[in-house]
Design a protein around this motif. Sequence first.
Motif, PDB file in Angstrom:
ATOM      1  N   PHE A  82       0.822  -1.197   0.000  1.00  9.33           N
ATOM      2  CA  PHE A  82       0.000   0.000   0.000  1.00  9.33           C
ATOM      3  C   PHE A  82       0.866   1.261   0.000  1.00  9.33           C
ATOM      4  CE2 PHE A  82      -3.417  -2.346   2.680  1.00  9.33           C
ATOM      5  CZ  PHE A  82      -3.836  -3.004   1.544  1.00  9.33           C
ATOM      6  N   ASP A  83       0.422   2.270  -0.758  1.00  9.18           N
ATOM      7  CA  ASP A  83       1.036   3.591  -0.637  1.00  9.18           C
ATOM      8  C   ASP A  83       0.723   4.141   0.746  1.00  9.18           C
ATOM      9  OD1 ASP A  83       1.756   3.232  -3.208  1.00  9.18           O
ATOM     10  OD2 ASP A  83       0.436   4.757  -4.071  1.00  9.18           O
ATOM     11  N   GLY A  84       1.587   5.027   1.244  1.00  4.61           N
ATOM     12  CA  GLY A  84       1.406   5.564   2.585  1.00  4.61           C
ATOM     13  C   GLY A  84       0.415   6.700   2.661  1.00  4.61           C
ATOM     14  N   ASP A  85      -0.766   6.524   2.063  1.00  3.83           N
ATOM     15  CA  ASP A  85      -1.839   7.519   2.197  1.00  3.83           C
ATOM     16  C   ASP A  85      -3.163   6.785   2.272  1.00  3.83           C
ATOM     17  OD1 ASP A  85      -3.267   7.625  -0.660  1.00  3.83           O
ATOM     18  OD2 ASP A  85      -1.108   7.438  -1.005  1.00  3.83           O
ATOM     19  N   ALA A  86      -4.160   7.431   2.872  1.00  3.93           N
ATOM     20  CA  ALA A  86      -5.454   6.795   3.128  1.00  3.93           C
ATOM     21  C   ALA A  86      -6.153   6.368   1.843  1.00  3.93           C
ATOM     22  CB  ALA A  86      -6.352   7.752   3.923  1.00  3.93           C
ATOM     23  N   ALA A  87      -6.090   7.221   0.799  1.00  2.23           N
ATOM     24  CA  ALA A  87      -6.759   6.911  -0.464  1.00  2.23           C
ATOM     25  C   ALA A  87      -6.160   5.658  -1.097  1.00  2.23           C
ATOM     26  CB  ALA A  87      -6.645   8.095  -1.418  1.00  2.23           C
ATOM     27  N   GLY A  88      -4.828   5.569  -1.081  1.00  2.64           N
ATOM     28  CA  GLY A  88      -4.154   4.409  -1.654  1.00  2.64           C
ATOM     29  C   GLY A  88      -4.498   3.132  -0.912  1.00  2.64           C
ATOM     30  N   THR A  89      -4.593   3.242   0.421  1.00  2.00           N
ATOM     31  CA  THR A  89      -4.927   2.079   1.235  1.00  2.00           C
ATOM     32  C   THR A  89      -6.323   1.574   0.926  1.00  2.00           C
ATOM     33  OG1 THR A  89      -3.493   2.828   3.027  1.00  2.00           O
ATOM     34  CG2 THR A  89      -5.216   1.245   3.602  1.00  2.00           C
ATOM     35  N   ARG A  90      -7.303   2.482   0.862  1.00  2.00           N
ATOM     36  CA  ARG A  90      -8.686   2.080   0.594  1.00  2.00           C
ATOM     37  C   ARG A  90      -8.820   1.454  -0.787  1.00  2.00           C
ATOM     38  NH1 ARG A  90      -9.984   6.676   3.766  1.00  2.00           N
ATOM     39  NH2 ARG A  90      -9.874   8.053   1.950  1.00  2.00           N
ATOM     40  N   ALA A  91      -8.101   2.029  -1.779  1.00  2.00           N
ATOM     41  CA  ALA A  91      -8.169   1.500  -3.133  1.00  2.00           C
ATOM     42  C   ALA A  91      -7.597   0.081  -3.189  1.00  2.00           C
ATOM     43  CB  ALA A  91      -7.397   2.415  -4.086  1.00  2.00           C
ATOM     44  N   SER A  92      -6.488  -0.136  -2.489  1.00  2.00           N
ATOM     45  CA  SER A  92      -5.864  -1.462  -2.496  1.00  2.00           C
ATOM     46  C   SER A  92      -6.698  -2.481  -1.734  1.00  2.00           C
ATOM     47  CB  SER A  92      -4.462  -1.384  -1.879  1.00  2.00           C
ATOM     48  OG  SER A  92      -3.636  -0.524  -2.629  1.00  2.00           O
ATOM     49  N   ILE A 108      -8.974 -11.324  -4.325  1.00  2.00           N
ATOM     50  CA  ILE A 108      -7.890 -12.288  -4.112  1.00  2.00           C
ATOM     51  C   ILE A 108      -8.375 -13.419  -3.202  1.00  2.00           C
ATOM     52  CG2 ILE A 108      -5.543 -12.598  -3.241  1.00  2.00           C
ATOM     53  CD1 ILE A 108      -5.059  -9.620  -3.818  1.00  2.00           C
ATOM     54  N   LEU A 109      -9.117 -13.085  -2.171  1.00  2.00           N
ATOM     55  CA  LEU A 109      -9.641 -14.089  -1.251  1.00  2.00           C
ATOM     56  C   LEU A 109     -10.579 -15.052  -1.963  1.00  2.00           C
ATOM     57  CD1 LEU A 109     -10.407 -11.816   1.849  1.00  2.00           C
ATOM     58  CD2 LEU A 109      -8.549 -13.482   1.638  1.00  2.00           C
ATOM     59  N   GLU A 110     -11.387 -14.530  -2.891  1.00  2.00           N
ATOM     60  CA  GLU A 110     -12.327 -15.377  -3.632  1.00  2.00           C
ATOM     61  C   GLU A 110     -11.610 -16.461  -4.424  1.00  2.00           C
ATOM     62  OE1 GLU A 110     -14.647 -12.745  -6.019  1.00  2.00           O
ATOM     63  OE2 GLU A 110     -16.213 -12.537  -4.506  1.00  2.00           O
ATOM     64  N   GLN A 111     -10.365 -16.186  -4.817  1.00  2.00           N
ATOM     65  CA  GLN A 111      -9.597 -17.168  -5.582  1.00  2.00           C
ATOM     66  C   GLN A 111      -8.909 -18.193  -4.666  1.00  2.00           C
ATOM     67  OE1 GLN A 111      -9.591 -17.193  -8.956  1.00  2.00           O
ATOM     68  NE2 GLN A 111     -10.990 -15.468  -8.896  1.00  2.00           N
ATOM     69  N   GLY A 112      -9.189 -18.108  -3.367  1.00  2.00           N
ATOM     70  CA  GLY A 112      -8.626 -19.073  -2.433  1.00  2.00           C
ATOM     71  C   GLY A 112      -7.153 -18.857  -2.147  1.00  2.00           C
ATOM     72  N   MET A 113      -6.669 -17.638  -2.352  1.00  2.00           N
ATOM     73  CA  MET A 113      -5.251 -17.357  -2.156  1.00  2.00           C
ATOM     74  C   MET A 113      -4.983 -16.771  -0.777  1.00  2.00           C
ATOM     75  SD  MET A 113      -4.269 -15.937  -5.934  1.00  2.00           S
ATOM     76  CE  MET A 113      -2.510 -16.099  -5.680  1.00  2.00           C
ATOM     77  N   ASN A 114      -3.721 -16.855  -0.374  1.00  2.00           N
ATOM     78  CA  ASN A 114      -3.298 -16.300   0.926  1.00  2.00           C
ATOM     79  C   ASN A 114      -2.824 -14.867   0.720  1.00  2.00           C
ATOM     80  OD1 ASN A 114      -3.624 -18.947   2.049  1.00  2.00           O
ATOM     81  ND2 ASN A 114      -1.652 -19.486   1.156  1.00  2.00           N
ATOM     82  N   VAL A 115      -3.372 -13.939   1.516  1.00  2.00           N
ATOM     83  CA  VAL A 115      -3.081 -12.519   1.307  1.00  2.00           C
ATOM     84  C   VAL A 115      -2.408 -11.914   2.529  1.00  2.00           C
ATOM     85  CG1 VAL A 115      -4.019 -10.307   0.587  1.00  2.00           C
ATOM     86  CG2 VAL A 115      -5.216 -12.402  -0.024  1.00  2.00           C
ATOM     87  N   LYS A 116      -1.318 -11.190   2.250  1.00  2.00           N
ATOM     88  CA  LYS A 116      -0.707 -10.345   3.271  1.00  2.00           C
ATOM     89  C   LYS A 116      -0.703  -8.914   2.753  1.00  2.00           C
ATOM     90  CE  LYS A 116       2.289 -13.567   5.756  1.00  2.00           C
ATOM     91  NZ  LYS A 116       3.678 -13.829   6.216  1.00  2.00           N
ATOM     92  N   VAL A 117      -0.605  -7.961   3.668  1.00  2.00           N
ATOM     93  CA  VAL A 117      -0.539  -6.554   3.273  1.00  2.00           C
ATOM     94  C   VAL A 117       0.675  -5.905   3.924  1.00  2.00           C
ATOM     95  CG1 VAL A 117      -3.024  -6.331   2.936  1.00  2.00           C
ATOM     96  CG2 VAL A 117      -2.052  -5.844   5.173  1.00  2.00           C
ATOM     97  N   CYS A 118       1.209  -4.905   3.237  1.00  2.00           N
ATOM     98  CA  CYS A 118       2.360  -4.177   3.778  1.00  2.00           C
ATOM     99  C   CYS A 118       2.201  -2.697   3.442  1.00  2.00           C
ATOM    100  CB  CYS A 118       3.660  -4.721   3.200  1.00  2.00           C
ATOM    101  SG  CYS A 118       5.132  -3.855   3.809  1.00  2.00           S
ATOM    102  N   PRO A 119       1.793  -1.859   4.411  1.00  2.00           N
ATOM    103  CA  PRO A 119       1.661  -0.420   4.168  1.00  2.00           C
ATOM    104  C   PRO A 119       3.002   0.287   4.312  1.00  2.00           C
ATOM    105  CG  PRO A 119       0.927  -0.946   6.388  1.00  2.00           C
ATOM    106  CD  PRO A 119       1.366  -2.243   5.776  1.00  2.00           C
ATOM    107  N   PHE A 120       3.238   1.287   3.486  1.00  2.00           N
ATOM    108  CA  PHE A 120       4.468   2.076   3.583  1.00  2.00           C
ATOM    109  C   PHE A 120       4.218   3.286   4.484  1.00  2.00           C
ATOM    110  CE2 PHE A 120       5.506  -0.490  -0.043  1.00  2.00           C
ATOM    111  CZ  PHE A 120       6.878  -0.691   0.095  1.00  2.00           C
ATOM    112  N   GLY A 174       3.361   9.259   3.211  1.00  2.00           N
ATOM    113  CA  GLY A 174       4.060  10.029   2.196  1.00  2.00           C
ATOM    114  C   GLY A 174       4.984   9.214   1.316  1.00  2.00           C
ATOM    115  N   GLU A 175       5.099   7.906   1.553  1.00  2.00           N
ATOM    116  CA  GLU A 175       5.982   7.042   0.771  1.00  2.00           C
ATOM    117  C   GLU A 175       5.163   6.101  -0.113  1.00  2.00           C
ATOM    118  OE1 GLU A 175       9.172   7.209   0.563  1.00  2.00           O
ATOM    119  OE2 GLU A 175      10.116   7.696   2.481  1.00  2.00           O
ATOM    120  N   ASP A 176       5.779   5.690  -1.214  1.00  2.00           N
ATOM    121  CA  ASP A 176       5.215   4.622  -2.042  1.00  2.00           C
ATOM    122  C   ASP A 176       6.349   3.632  -2.331  1.00  2.00           C
ATOM    123  OD1 ASP A 176       6.770   5.645  -4.144  1.00  2.00           O
ATOM    124  OD2 ASP A 176       5.115   6.844  -4.946  1.00  2.00           O
ATOM    125  N   PRO A 177       6.065   2.477  -2.929  1.00  2.00           N
ATOM    126  CA  PRO A 177       7.144   1.491  -3.164  1.00  2.00           C
ATOM    127  C   PRO A 177       8.327   2.069  -3.927  1.00  2.00           C
ATOM    128  CG  PRO A 177       5.008   0.476  -3.510  1.00  2.00           C
ATOM    129  CD  PRO A 177       4.744   1.930  -3.297  1.00  2.00           C
TER     130      PRO A 177
END
Length: 652
Positions: A308-318, A325-337, A340-343
């Motif tokens: 996730f980008d380090g802003d609220a809008a980016g987090t909600r969009a992601s 992803i969950l519907e496909q039966g996959m394992n999901v992790k998240v990592c917020p920056f 003010g930062e992005d990858p």
Amino acid sequence: MISKTTVDTVFETSRVEEVIGDFVQLKKSGSNLKGLSPFTDERSPSFMVSPVKQIWKDFSSGKGGNVVAFLMEHEHFTYPEAIKYLARKYGIEVEETEQSDEQKEQANERESMYLVSEYASKFFQNTMWKTDVGQAIGLSYFKERGFTSETIKKFDLGYSPDEWDAFTNKALGDGYKLDYLEKTGLTIVKEEKRFDRFKGRVMFPIHSMSGRVLGFGGRILTNTKKAAKYLNSPESDIYHKSKVLYGIYYAKQAIAKEDNCYLVEGYTDVIQFHQSGIDNTVSSSGTALTSEQIRLINRLTRNITVLFDGDAAGTRASMRGIDLILEQGMNVKVCPFPEGEDPDSFARANSEEELKEFLEENSSDFISYKASLLMKEAKSDPIKKAELIRDMVNSIAKIPDNIQQEVYIQECSRIMDISENVLYATLAQIQKKEGKDSPTPRKREMAVVKEDAQPTKKVDQLYELERKIISLLILYGRKEEDFQDLLLKQNEETGQLELEPETQHAKVFEKIFLDLQEDEIAFSNDDFQQLYSVLIERLNSEEEFAVETIINNLEASQAKEITDILMEEEQYELHDWDRRDVPVKAKEDSISRLVSETILNLRRYLVSKKIEELSEEIKTPADDMDSSEILQEIMNYLSLRKILSDRLDRVM
């Protein structure tokens, strides 16, 4: 045309497991490899690859064949394209005979669009590296973003001149048709005018999983409100935004190796991560994540970490893409920056070690992250908290695995300080509303068959018997066995005909050939008849019979039949019967019985068909027909059928 020498070299050098491994995550299964089907949406592996036989079989879709067949099915290559792809992969020089103008004209539309896209990519690269303007504007932009020359070349980055028709005029001058320039979206045509879509932009080619250029993303470098900051190629026959992930071609091997995929938002995020050594990174190219894109990743790994980008809008969009992803039966992790930062910016500001450490320490399970995030938003507002809890359970309801659902319910209960019973009740309400509640066993037993249900397909017995003979020749043709024949002999004392056993030692193909020749039996299926002739000829002349070399020279329908036969035994490995203590009897244990039984069944079938034909004939007799002769013939065939049935009982 590609020379036969090149084709033979490609087949001799290519390894089916290596090529398919670039597209599908394969795991060891006995002497074979298995993975998820790249052609259907499945969660249990039904895709098998045989390194020994150099073939593959997808049991969920029915497709199969050799390494070239896979590329033609998966990448929609033509036969020559598949050969060229393999030649490039293994460093084989392609010898080609000169094509006539007529042959060039016959190139299909998709291939022409691919060629135009490849040409455009090289044009943009050459413009950036070999012109003063390109270096001053395009190259300097990428350098300012922190990209090295090696990275820029790796991703084929380029620059489109700030002129209305520089690319279009050059392409037309080099013989490319305006029709394909327009269909790929590289040129916009309006009435009598034509101009470049990506005028004055730095260019990001978008590749397929096999490395073909499908389309482009272009970023404008001037501050103008009239033009979009980023511009993508429009949808076309070769480019579908919802089915493409930026960077998948460069990331596929790392994703499979690391068994994890980092999902970011933009082009530069991907490129910066790759430059920092995080090669298992892809992007949805700034569009909303789709099921097709997730399935691309699912072929390589079941683990996704969303950055996730380090802003609220980016987090909600992601967060919105996580349910998919969950519907496909996959394992999901998240990592917020950090704020003010992005990858991209974070990777530039930190070393490779610091970036990897950050990702490891800050990647958390989505349920923990989302619950904590929502609880911060709700604070002490009970109404808002109730809404957020329902939001959480909605996400959990997307998960197809019941055990995983239960684990997440327990975690959600702990974080949100609410009883599991309430969460389970809410989950049941949501599933019932979505029609996911499964019927009880009693309901299943009482289910009524719909009137329009498709009737059960009738088995073509002759087809199956002929196919079984081909199967025996392929699998055991040169194997030597003792065959017990039952011969009709007259009992000297009683004068009655009796069946007496007689043992014959022979190779399987010799036994089949002599028996079919004795009865003058020909195959009714044209493919089987041709395969039979080829197999008998090769088995009779070659001491080392290698069926995989035959497949490469057969028609597609014949090659598929052989692949299906060769991979039938491997299907048992998908179910792990041995691990479940369910023994599966190998055909090798009873080859002679199987051969005799198959030939006897074929004889009995043909005799039965003859009886049916004669019975129909006697129902509508011709004027000059002697019914007594036909009746006698029917009686003879009935006696023969009884003898064959008796022999089958003895064999079985």
